[in-house]
Every structure is written in structure tokens, then in C-alpha cells.
Design a protein around this motif. Structure first.
Motif, PDB file in Angstrom:
ATOM      1  N   UNK A 133     -62.400 -32.959  45.794  1.00 14.00           N
ATOM      2  CA  UNK A 133     -61.306 -32.929  46.763  1.00 14.00           C
ATOM      3  C   UNK A 133     -59.999 -32.733  46.002  1.00 14.00           C
ATOM      4  N   UNK A 134     -59.427 -31.573  46.162  1.00 14.59           N
ATOM      5  CA  UNK A 134     -58.247 -31.214  45.385  1.00 14.59           C
ATOM      6  C   UNK A 134     -57.250 -30.491  46.276  1.00 14.59           C
ATOM      7  N   UNK A 135     -55.973 -30.858  46.131  1.00 12.47           N
ATOM      8  CA  UNK A 135     -54.891 -30.170  46.824  1.00 12.47           C
ATOM      9  C   UNK A 135     -53.937 -29.607  45.784  1.00 12.47           C
ATOM     10  N   UNK A 136     -53.539 -28.361  45.958  1.00 15.40           N
ATOM     11  CA  UNK A 136     -52.659 -27.682  45.015  1.00 15.40           C
ATOM     12  C   UNK A 136     -51.406 -27.219  45.746  1.00 15.40           C
ATOM     13  N   UNK A 137     -50.240 -27.538  45.179  1.00 14.76           N
ATOM     14  CA  UNK A 137     -48.956 -27.118  45.730  1.00 14.76           C
ATOM     15  C   UNK A 137     -48.231 -26.325  44.647  1.00 14.76           C
ATOM     16  N   UNK A 138     -47.867 -25.087  44.941  1.00 17.05           N
ATOM     17  CA  UNK A 138     -47.203 -24.221  43.973  1.00 17.05           C
ATOM     18  C   UNK A 138     -45.690 -24.339  44.093  1.00 17.05           C
ATOM     19  N   UNK A 139     -44.994 -23.793  43.087  1.00 17.26           N
ATOM     20  CA  UNK A 139     -43.529 -23.809  43.105  1.00 17.26           C
ATOM     21  C   UNK A 139     -42.989 -23.069  44.320  1.00 17.26           C
ATOM     22  N   UNK A 204     -37.566 -29.200  41.418  1.00 16.75           N
ATOM     23  CA  UNK A 204     -37.187 -27.883  40.888  1.00 16.75           C
ATOM     24  C   UNK A 204     -37.787 -27.626  39.522  1.00 16.75           C
ATOM     25  N   UNK A 205     -38.343 -28.670  38.869  1.00 20.95           N
ATOM     26  CA  UNK A 205     -38.992 -28.495  37.570  1.00 20.95           C
ATOM     27  C   UNK A 205     -40.482 -28.245  37.705  1.00 20.95           C
ATOM     28  N   UNK A 206     -41.025 -28.367  38.915  1.00 27.29           N
ATOM     29  CA  UNK A 206     -42.477 -28.302  39.117  1.00 27.29           C
ATOM     30  C   UNK A 206     -42.927 -26.847  39.253  1.00 27.29           C
ATOM     31  N   UNK A 207     -43.872 -26.440  38.417  1.00 25.71           N
ATOM     32  CA  UNK A 207     -44.532 -25.152  38.571  1.00 25.71           C
ATOM     33  C   UNK A 207     -45.760 -25.275  39.462  1.00 25.71           C
ATOM     34  N   UNK A 208     -46.470 -26.397  39.295  1.00 25.85           N
ATOM     35  CA  UNK A 208     -47.633 -26.652  40.143  1.00 25.85           C
ATOM     36  C   UNK A 208     -47.903 -28.146  40.197  1.00 25.85           C
ATOM     37  N   UNK A 209     -48.261 -28.616  41.387  1.00 23.57           N
ATOM     38  CA  UNK A 209     -48.594 -30.013  41.619  1.00 23.57           C
ATOM     39  C   UNK A 209     -50.012 -30.087  42.171  1.00 23.57           C
ATOM     40  N   UNK A 210     -50.862 -30.883  41.520  1.00 24.36           N
ATOM     41  CA  UNK A 210     -52.259 -31.024  41.921  1.00 24.36           C
ATOM     42  C   UNK A 210     -52.559 -32.485  42.214  1.00 24.36           C
ATOM     43  N   UNK A 211     -53.210 -32.739  43.342  1.00 30.67           N
ATOM     44  CA  UNK A 211     -53.628 -34.086  43.720  1.00 30.67           C
ATOM     45  C   UNK A 211     -55.150 -34.106  43.803  1.00 30.67           C
ATOM     46  N   UNK A 232     -42.174 -26.119  34.718  1.00 31.20           N
ATOM     47  CA  UNK A 232     -41.827 -24.725  34.431  1.00 31.20           C
ATOM     48  C   UNK A 232     -41.434 -24.545  32.974  1.00 31.20           C
ATOM     49  N   UNK A 233     -41.759 -23.365  32.444  1.00 34.18           N
ATOM     50  CA  UNK A 233     -41.356 -22.987  31.096  1.00 34.18           C
ATOM     51  C   UNK A 233     -40.263 -21.930  31.180  1.00 34.18           C
ATOM     52  N   UNK A 234     -39.305 -22.016  30.256  1.00 29.87           N
ATOM     53  CA  UNK A 234     -38.232 -21.031  30.223  1.00 29.87           C
ATOM     54  C   UNK A 234     -38.762 -19.647  29.897  1.00 29.87           C
ATOM     55  N   UNK A 235     -38.418 -18.652  30.709  1.00 35.74           N
ATOM     56  CA  UNK A 235     -38.903 -17.290  30.528  1.00 35.74           C
ATOM     57  C   UNK A 235     -37.889 -16.389  29.849  1.00 35.74           C
ATOM     58  N   UNK A 236     -38.045 -15.090  30.056  1.00 35.27           N
ATOM     59  CA  UNK A 236     -37.207 -14.088  29.406  1.00 35.27           C
ATOM     60  C   UNK A 236     -35.975 -13.735  30.223  1.00 35.27           C
TER      61      UNK A 236
END
Length: 747
Positions: A133-139, A204-211, A232-236
Motif C-alpha cells: 500500500x503506497x501513495x506517491x505525491x509528486x512536486x 517547495x523543497x519536495x520533489x516526491x513524497x511517498x507514504x 529537489x536538486x539544483x539543476x542547470x
């Protein structure tokens, strides 16, 4: 038993080294098949993904199949290239943590003179490899819900999570939930109900949250459920975001204004000048009436020079205040291969009812992450989290709440306690986490990751007044005489410091097309100390130490070691996750031998306990098997089955605490009219054996079985139904009992 454990751990470590260890659940995988227009497999095609300027590729085998591992969660464009064929691009491919995203390509020969083929990927409504049982929330989903801005609120939206302050999962306690940030555990079972817990990261720092509410891979341990955040990681390129939410004035509860409540009918005399202008004496900065802050002595008169006189019946305008919450994020490159992300938030909520302040004290939170990629196969991360929150403390036991601060307790009799006053001072809590990680990709099949972290949670009380036994009551006029409390110093405060040092090594390897092996080792060292002091009307003064038994000034230093091995087997029509986790936990401290401990022994100073024989408790070791199966039924439906045992070390308070009690706080033994430093705590007794920690407490063991189904019945609508059986057995105070929970969970 210890020899068998060492042999098993050695075998698991050997397997991990020989096959490659695990990703620590911060990355995902892409796999699929590349074919020609005729449907025949296309060997030798290059499938390329761009991860913030770093290109990663997979090459199709003789069956046209490929895979790319170690991909951070996010949305990507993927292209397929092969000599003699038109390049094919798939955009909007979503990668989730610990999930295999399937992306298939069909390529056309260049002789057909076709242009580059671009296909927009659609996220599959049903995950065919989900075995729990998994829930995924994206940015993207977080940004699309502007009303919800706290991570805890997103967690409470998920099936199986109770929407309360504790965020309990499937009837468990809050301390059974492990919080992970970038693979680092930030909440541990080293607290208790009186100590606070980690409050999350900025959204605002979350790239993905999983429960994970039911069933977990073997890489997770010492928990009953998991909330995992990948930041999140700093990009280009530079990105930024800022927002400020305003809470306008207005009444935030049902019914009439509390100052007009029926319970006070006949006692509120608004319009009576004598009642409205009634004054009373309040203590000065030292917090006690009649105490001279300059001389440090009690005066002969009832009041001292620093005591103040003020109006009693001042009505707080708790419905007319503004509140607000602000959050800002900035990310981007520092130089070519170095990127950063920093977020900060502050929150001041208006109170729904009268409180010491109509707007809460500031709660601040800052997250920072630095990413360095010296090459395509190596990545370094450094992260830092800082939370600080403050509140007015109060008494919480029976009549101690009376007059300790302005609130709705004690039948509303605390309404006229002064603003910005607390009889137990203020409590400030700080969470601090520093971590560093190295990710090294050895080949297209294997990579490893090393993490080291240090975290501290501290609580301190400030502006703590001296104690008095009775609440101040208003002088009163007529029927209301003595009804309202106007203040009271109380003894109820906590100081604590909890340090954790963690080293975690994880490897992963796609050893064959159908076997993705994970394994890892984990070392967690603690250095924790805590002290609480409270006084109530039925047990007197109680001091509780969370420390070494024979030295309350020194914290406890337990040790925890874990190793796991897991194999994710992906076949046509079925996915099987099999794993085993071993845990060894050592109290690593001296404890009194129970057969020599007599509860009515009297110790006049808890810092000088002598004469009780001690022993060093043996380490506890637990093995936890995990099995998960996913069975796709159709393209739009799938079933999953999960079985596992999950260990949880008891809260450290129940293991290491020791308590003392007295009816009189200090005794003036030399009869000089004052309490000297040598007379502090000179009348404390041991409370009873039940108030002492028990290092032999067995871990909480949860046996869980569940079966669930997901069905995408129309376009964007997917229904999920899970039936689960959960049994928990734990030992406390020498008795063992179990809790069985059966139920249904639906999305």
C-alpha cells in the motif's frame, strides 16, 4: 543466539558485496522494449535520458529490452537513437522512487523520410509493480493544490492515515512512523509523548513524497509505516517560487463569542464600570508575587517593588487579528557542475480561541541542499534541515491547568489570565539535520550510495517562574468573586537533547533482466538526555530523568545495527519482492538489577545513588521477513499481496527513565531561612519500580498481511481497495499483550 546472528549478518553482507547493494529508496528505474514498425525487437538501440545535464543511457539486448537505473524522481524526456532509424522521443515520462516505469518505443526506418517522432508519455493509472500500500505525491501535484501547504497535511490525505496531529497510520502510534529525507531517517523512537517530534520539510523543497501505510521493503526497519521525502536538486537553470498566505480576521469556531458563553452567564458584567476597571496584582519578571528581583528575597509585604497591578477583565480580540504563512524557494547552478536548492518558511497562525497571544509565536523552517556532479558516474549531496518552533507552556495535570495560561480549559475560567503570560514559561524546540551522501555508478547495472548524517532535537524551557501552590483568583465583585483565574506559576517543564549519528551504505544491481538485487547496512548511534519536572496535587513534585542510571547528568548511548537483503523479481505477468532484515539493538548502559532494587529505598539526592548492584543488559536481535507480490490483471487493473513482520524498538523513555518524588520540594535542613545549593532536591524519593525503565522490554513486533486491488475504471479515476490484518505484540511493565486490528482501506 549471538553466534547465529553474526553468521547470518556475515552471510547477508557477503551477498551484498558480491551482488551489489541498494538504492536506499531515493531513485527509480526505467525499462521497456524497442521494436521496429513490424513489431520485431531492435537490438543495439541507445535509449538516452538527460538528468540535469548528465546523460545516462541503456542499450537494448537481443530481445530489444533495456533498463536504466538510479534515476532521481521527476519528469523527463527520453529519446531512442539508432543508425538507420528516425530518432524517437518520449516526453513527460514520470519516474517515481522505488518504482519501475515502463517506456516502450517503436522506431521507423529513415528510408521512409520521416521527421523526428515525438510522443507525449502518459502516466499509467495503475502501477503493475506495486507490491504494498503506497501513495506517491509528486512536486507537480503539490503545486497544483495551493490550499494545502504543510507536508503533514499531504500525508493526512492518504488512505490509512488518521487526519489528526499525530498522523497515525492504521491505528498505530505516531512514533511507529519513520520519516525519511533523501534516504536519511529524521525521526527515531528516542522520544516519548512529552517530547516533540520532527515536523517535516517545506513543500517547495519536495520533489516526491511517498507514504507506505502497509507493507515495506526490507530496506526499511524499526518502523510500522514510512513517510519518505526526496528533495529537489539544483539543476542547470534557475527556478524560484514565493508565496504568502493571509488568514483574515474573523471568528473561527461555531457559536457565540466565548466571552458571551452561557457558562459565564451572570458572571460577565460588561457595562459595569467597577467590574470592568477591577485591578489585581501580578508577579514581575521573576514570576512570583512578593519576591524582590533585586535582593532575591521575599518581602515582608504581600507585594514586591517589581510586581505590577493591571486590569483583570480585559477582553482579548481573538477574532480581529490577521495571520499569515510565507514560503520561498530558490534553486539553480552555482557553477557548471554544482547546483543548490534553498527554501525557507515562517508561520504565524491566528488562534481560534483566546490564547496567550492571539497569533501564534513564529515557527520557522529552512531546508538547504547542495549537489556536486564531478562526472557522469559520481554525485555528491550535502543537505541541511532546520526547524524552530516556540509555544507557551502550561500545566497539564488536574488543577495545574487552572490559571497557568489563557485558554478555554477549566470551564473557561482562564479567559482573563494576562496576555503573553504562562505559569510554566515558554518551550522552544529545535530540529537540526546535516547529511552528506556519495552516489557512484559502477556500471549500467550497478551503483552504490554512502550516507552519513547527524541530527539533533532539543527542547528547552525559558522564562520559568518559581512555583506556588495556588492559582491567583480575581478579587471579584458579587456573584463572580473568585470565579476567574488571573494567573498561576506552575512546575511543568522539560529539557532534552537527542543526538543521532548514522552511517548507511546501500548498493543496487540489476543482475539479470528479471532480478533487481538490493542490500545494505546501517549503523545508528544515539546520545540522548532528557529531564522533566512537574508538580501536581496528588503526587507532589516528580522529577524524571532520561539518562544514565548512576549519573543523571550523562545521557544514554544505545547502539543499533541493521542489514538487509532484497530481490525484486520481475516476470511476465507477476512481480515478486522478497527480503529479509536483521536488527541488533544494544542499550549499551548500566542498569540496576531488579532483584536488588527495593522501591521504598530512600535516596535524598538522585545524583548520588549508591549501593544498588548494576548489570549491562544484553543486546536484542530481531529478523524480519518480507514478501510482496503484484499481479497485473489487465492494463487498467492489478492486485497485490503483502506479508511481513516489522520490528520496532520501544520508546527509549520506557527503557531508560527513572523517576523521583517528594511532597516538599526542598527542605531547609540547616534552618538558616533559605534553600542553599546543597539543599536542592534533598527530599526526593524513588517513586516506584513501575516508574523505572526496563531495558529487557521486547521490541514491538507487527505481523501484517494485506490483499489489495487497483482499478482504473474511467480516464483519470482509479479506485483502490485493500483488506488488511494487523497484529501487534509488545511488552511493557513486564506484561505482554497483543492488539489485533482488522479493516478495509479504500482510496
Amino acid at each position: 543466539m549471538s553466534k547465529r546472528l553474526l553468521c547470518c549478518l556475515g552471510l547477508l553482507v557477503a551477498l551484498a558485496i558480491s551482488t551489489g547493494l541498494a538504492e536506499a529508496a531515493t531513485t527509480g528505474k526505467i525499462s521497456g522494449r524497442v521494436t521496429e514498425a513490424t513489431g520485431d525487437p531492435l537490438p543495439g538501440a541507445n535509449v538516452v535520458i538527460d538528468i540535469d545535464g548528465v546523460k545516462r543511457a541503456g542499450i537494448t539486448d537481443g530481445e530489444g529490452e533495456y533498463f536504466i537505473i538510479n534515476i532521481p524522481p521527476g519528469t523527463y524526456d527520453i529519446e531512442t537513437v539508432m543508425m538507420g532509424y528516425t530518432k524517437s522521443v518520449r516526453t513527460g515520462v514520470v519516474v517515481n522512487v522505488d518504482h519501475t516505469t515502463t517506456v516502450n518505443f517503436e522506431m521507423q526506418e529513415e528510408s521512409l523520410e520521416l521527421e523526428e517522432m515525438i510522443v507525449v508519455a502518459e502516466r499509467p493509472p495503475v502501477e503493475h509493480d506495486k507490491t504494498e500500500s503506497k501513495s506517491v505525491i509528486t512536486a507537480e501535484e503539490i503545486e497544483s493544490l495551493p490550499i494545502i501547504r504543510e507536508m503533514s497535511d499531504f500525508v493526512e490525505l492518504q488512505a490509512g492515515v488518521t487526519p489528526d496531529e499525530e498522523e497515525s497510520v492504521r491505528g498505530g502510534n505516531f512514533w511507529e512512523t519513520a520519516y525519511m529525507v533523501d534516504g536519511v531517517r529524521v525521526v527515531n523512537n528516542d522520544a516519548r509523548a512529552g517530547f516533540t517530534r520532527f515536523q517535516g520539510v517545506n513543500t517547495s523543497a519536495v520533489q516526491e513524497l511517498t507514504v507506505l501505510s502497509g507493507g515495506m521493503n526490507a530496506e526499511y526497519g524499526n518502523a510500522g509505516s514510512v513517510v519518505s521525502v526526496v528533495t529537489k536538486e539544483g539543476g542547470q537553470r534557475y527556478t524560484g517560487r514565493g508565496e504568502y498566505r493571509i488568514t483574515p480576521p474573523g471568528q473561527k469556531h461555531w457559536g457565540a463569542n466565548v466571552y458571551e458563553a452561557p457558562v459565564h452567564r451572570g458572571r460577565m458584567q460588561w457595562g459595569n464600570p467597577e467590574w470592568e476597571n477591577l485591578q489585581a496584582w501580578y508577579p514581575g519578571p521573576d514570576g512570583i508575587l512578593g519576591h524582590d528581583n533585586q535582593t532575591g528575597e521575599m518581602t515582608n509585604s504581600q507585594f514586591a517593588a517589581d510586581d505590577v497591578q493591571r486590569k483583570v477583565h480585559e477582553r482579548q480580540d481573538y477574532t480581529g487579528v490577521w495571520g499569515g504563512r510565507g514560503e520561498a524557494m530558490l534553486g539553480g547552478p552555482i557553477m557548471r557542475r554544482i547546483g543548490f536548492t534553498v527554501t525557507s518558511s515562517t508561520n504565524r497562525n491566528p488562534s481560534a480561541f483566546p490564547a496567550p497571544t492571539a497569533v501564534s509565536l513564529p515557527n520557522n523552517r529552512t531546508n538547504f541542499k547542495l549537489t556536486y556532479r564531478p562526472g557522469n558516474n559520481v554525485k555528491f549531496n550535502y543537505g541541511s534541515l532546520f526547524n524552530q518552533r516556540s509555544r507557551y507552556n502550561a500545566g497539564v495535570i488536574r488543577r495545574i491547568e487552572q490559571g497557568s495560561r489563557k485558554n478555554m480549559n477549566s470551564s473557561g475560567r482562564n479567559l482573563f489570565v494576562p496576555d503573553e503570560y504562562s505559569g510554566a514559561g515558554k518551550r522552544r524546540t529545535r530540529d537540526f539535520l546535516n547529511y552528506a551522501s556519495l552516489t557512484h555508478t559502477l556500471s549500467a547495472r550497478t551503483f552504490y550510495e554512502i550516507r552519513f548524517s547527524y541530527s539533533r532535537t532539543s527542547e528547552v524551557n525559558t522564562e520559568v517562574p518559581f512555583n506556588t501552590d495556588q492559582p491567583y483568583v480575581e478579587p471579584g465583585i458579587g456573584n463572580d468573586s473568585g470565579w476567574f483565574y488571573v494567573g498561576r506559576p506552575v512546575v511543568n517543564w522539560t529539557n532534552s537533547k537527542r543526538d543521532r549519528y548514522q552511517l548507511k551504505v546501500d548498493y543496487s544491481s540489476q543482475v539479470t533482466k528479471g532480478h533487481f538485487i538490493k542490500a545494505g547496512i546501517d549503523f545508528l548511534f544515539y546520545d540522548n538526555w532528557g529531564f522533566t519536572r512537574n508538580k501536581n496535587d496528588f503526587r507532589g513534585l516528580i522529577e524524571q530523568y532520561y539518562s544514565q542510571f548512576n549519573n543523571p547528568e550523562v545521557g544514554v548511548v544505545p547502539r543499533q545495527y541493521a542489514v538487509y537483503f532484497q530481490d525484486k523479481m520481475e516476470f511476465e505477468g507477476i512481480v515478486v519482492n522478497v527480503g529479509l532484515r536483521g536488527l541488533r539493538w544494544s542499550p549499551n548502559t548500566e542498569m540496576p538489577q531488579s532483584e536488588h532494587f527495593i522501591p521504598f529505598y530512600r535516596y535524598h539526592d538522585p545524583t548520588k545513588i549508591e549501593g544498588i548492584p548494576t548489570y549491562r543488559p544484553q543486546a536484542i536481535q530481531v529478523f524480519s521477513p518480507r514478501v510482496g507480490v503484484s499481479h497485473p490483471i489487465t492494463e487498467s487493473s492489478a492486485m497485490h499481496f503483502t506479508f511481513g513482520k516489522f520490528e520496532q524498538i520501544e520508546q527509549f523513555w520506557w527503557i531508560f527513565s527513572h523517576s523521583y518524588r517528594t511532597e516538599e520540594e526542598f527542605l531547609d535542613l540547616n534552618q538558616n531561612g533559605r534553600i542553599d545549593p546543597s539543599e536542592i532536591n534533598n527530599s526526593l524519593d524513588v517513586v516506584d519500580a513501575g516508574q523505572w525503565g526496563w531495558p529487557k522490554i521486547k521490541p514491538l513486533v507487527t505481523t501484517s498481511f494485506e490483499v489489495g486491488a487497483d482499478w482504473n475504471f474511467i480516464t483519470d479515476y482509479t479506485a483502490g481497495l485493500t483488506a488488511y490484518y494487523k497484529q501487534q505484540v509488545f511488552r511493557r511493565s513486564g506484561g505482554a499483550y497483543g492488539i489485533q486490528v482488522q479493516g478495509l482501506q479504500h482510496n
